[in-house]
Write a protein that holds these residues in place. Structure first.
Motif, PDB file in Angstrom:
ATOM      1  N   GLY A 167      65.307  60.488  53.212  1.00  0.00           N
ATOM      2  CA  GLY A 167      63.983  60.737  52.655  1.00  0.00           C
ATOM      3  C   GLY A 167      63.364  62.034  53.144  1.00  0.00           C
ATOM      4  O   GLY A 167      64.042  63.025  53.413  1.00  0.00           O
ATOM      5  N   SER A 168      62.071  61.991  53.296  1.00  0.00           N
ATOM      6  CA  SER A 168      61.284  63.173  53.630  1.00  0.00           C
ATOM      7  C   SER A 168      61.559  63.657  55.052  1.00  0.00           C
ATOM      8  O   SER A 168      62.124  62.949  55.885  1.00  0.00           O
ATOM      9  CB  SER A 168      59.793  62.834  53.507  1.00  0.00           C
ATOM     10  N   GLN A 228      62.590  61.628  58.650  1.00  0.00           N
ATOM     11  CA  GLN A 228      63.672  62.034  59.544  1.00  0.00           C
ATOM     12  C   GLN A 228      63.152  62.344  60.936  1.00  0.00           C
ATOM     13  O   GLN A 228      63.773  61.976  61.940  1.00  0.00           O
ATOM     14  CB  GLN A 228      64.422  63.226  58.952  1.00  0.00           C
ATOM     15  N   GLU A 229      62.004  63.013  61.017  1.00  0.00           N
ATOM     16  CA  GLU A 229      61.416  63.297  62.325  1.00  0.00           C
ATOM     17  C   GLU A 229      61.076  62.014  63.067  1.00  0.00           C
ATOM     18  O   GLU A 229      61.301  61.902  64.267  1.00  0.00           O
ATOM     19  CB  GLU A 229      60.166  64.178  62.177  1.00  0.00           C
ATOM     20  N   ALA A 230      60.537  61.034  62.351  1.00  0.00           N
ATOM     21  CA  ALA A 230      60.212  59.743  62.977  1.00  0.00           C
ATOM     22  C   ALA A 230      61.483  59.037  63.443  1.00  0.00           C
ATOM     23  O   ALA A 230      61.535  58.481  64.546  1.00  0.00           O
ATOM     24  CB  ALA A 230      59.431  58.867  61.999  1.00  0.00           C
ATOM     25  N   ALA A 257      62.904  60.748  66.626  1.00  0.00           N
ATOM     26  CA  ALA A 257      61.939  61.003  67.704  1.00  0.00           C
ATOM     27  C   ALA A 257      62.557  60.694  69.066  1.00  0.00           C
ATOM     28  O   ALA A 257      63.298  59.718  69.226  1.00  0.00           O
ATOM     29  CB  ALA A 257      60.677  60.167  67.495  1.00  0.00           C
ATOM     30  N   TRP A 258      62.253  61.507  70.039  1.00  0.00           N
ATOM     31  CA  TRP A 258      62.774  61.353  71.401  1.00  0.00           C
ATOM     32  C   TRP A 258      62.547  59.943  71.943  1.00  0.00           C
ATOM     33  O   TRP A 258      63.459  59.342  72.517  1.00  0.00           O
ATOM     34  CB  TRP A 258      62.125  62.397  72.310  1.00  0.00           C
ATOM     35  N   ASP A 259      61.347  59.418  71.754  1.00  0.00           N
ATOM     36  CA  ASP A 259      61.034  58.081  72.264  1.00  0.00           C
ATOM     37  C   ASP A 259      61.933  57.005  71.662  1.00  0.00           C
ATOM     38  O   ASP A 259      62.219  55.999  72.319  1.00  0.00           O
ATOM     39  CB  ASP A 259      59.569  57.724  72.011  1.00  0.00           C
ATOM     40  N   ASN A 260      62.383  57.199  70.437  1.00  0.00           N
ATOM     41  CA  ASN A 260      63.320  56.241  69.831  1.00  0.00           C
ATOM     42  C   ASN A 260      64.672  56.273  70.537  1.00  0.00           C
ATOM     43  O   ASN A 260      65.277  55.219  70.782  1.00  0.00           O
ATOM     44  CB  ASN A 260      63.500  56.514  68.338  1.00  0.00           C
TER      45      ASN A 260
END
Length: 182
Positions: free
Chosen positions: A101-102, A106-108, A111-114
């Protein structure tokens, strides 16, 4: 076999799947145990892969050859009485694929925390197996995996669930500086 274990000499291996950090991600991994774990508890360690599309065995498709670094470490540990769990990071190998997707999705997803939460989830998966001594667990992070292991160790050590941390070729400088240089 019916139990999912495959005996290989003095070790046994099992494919595992477990939930990653919160967003519906499933991580795929390999649990490698000393064969004698059937009769006594053993220490356990989570192996965390380095940067880029590096898989659970320590191979990166951008590198010219397969080196199986993490797989070799896991086999050495098992032959010496230590269980290990290595896993494909999100978006890699048999774990949940990257979203198509958007850019925001992708950024979500990446994410580092993930990624840090995924290390914590891998440690919880290791502890879920009865053969593991819950008072003798560790994280081993290679390269960027060492940074992830360091970040996850704060939470796990505070909960008294982590007992050792091994850093292999982990950067000694801030990640943002390294990324700009690369």
């Amino acid at each position: 076999t019916e139990s999912g274990w495959y005996a290989m000499g003095k070790t046994k291996e099992r494919a595992v799947r477990f939930a990653g950090r919160g967003d519906g991600v499933t991580l795929a991994g390999t649990l490698l145990m000393p064969l004698f774990s059937e009769i006594q508890y053993v220490p356990g360690i989570v192996l965390v892969a380095g940067s880029g599309p590096t898989d659970r065995d320590g191979n990166n498709p951008l590198a010219p050859e397969r080196i199986d670094l993490l797989k070799q470490i896991a086999e050495l540990l098992a032959r010496n009485g230590i269980a290990s769990l290595r896993y494909d990071k999100r978006g890699i190998g048999q774990s949940t694929s990257r979203p198509r997707g958007s850019l925001e999705e992708q950024e979500a997803f990446f994410a580092w925390d993930n990624f840090v939460g995924d290390v914590e989830a891998a440690h919880a998966e290791l502890l879920r197996h009865d053969e593991i001594k819950p008072y003798a667990t560790a994280l081993l992070g290679h390269s960027e995996g060492g940074l992830l292991a360091l970040a996850a160790s704060e939470t796990l050590a505070a909960k008294k669930k982590l007992h050792a941390l091994v850093l292999a070729a982990t950067p000694g400088r801030r990640l943002d500086v390294i990324l700009r240089e690369q």
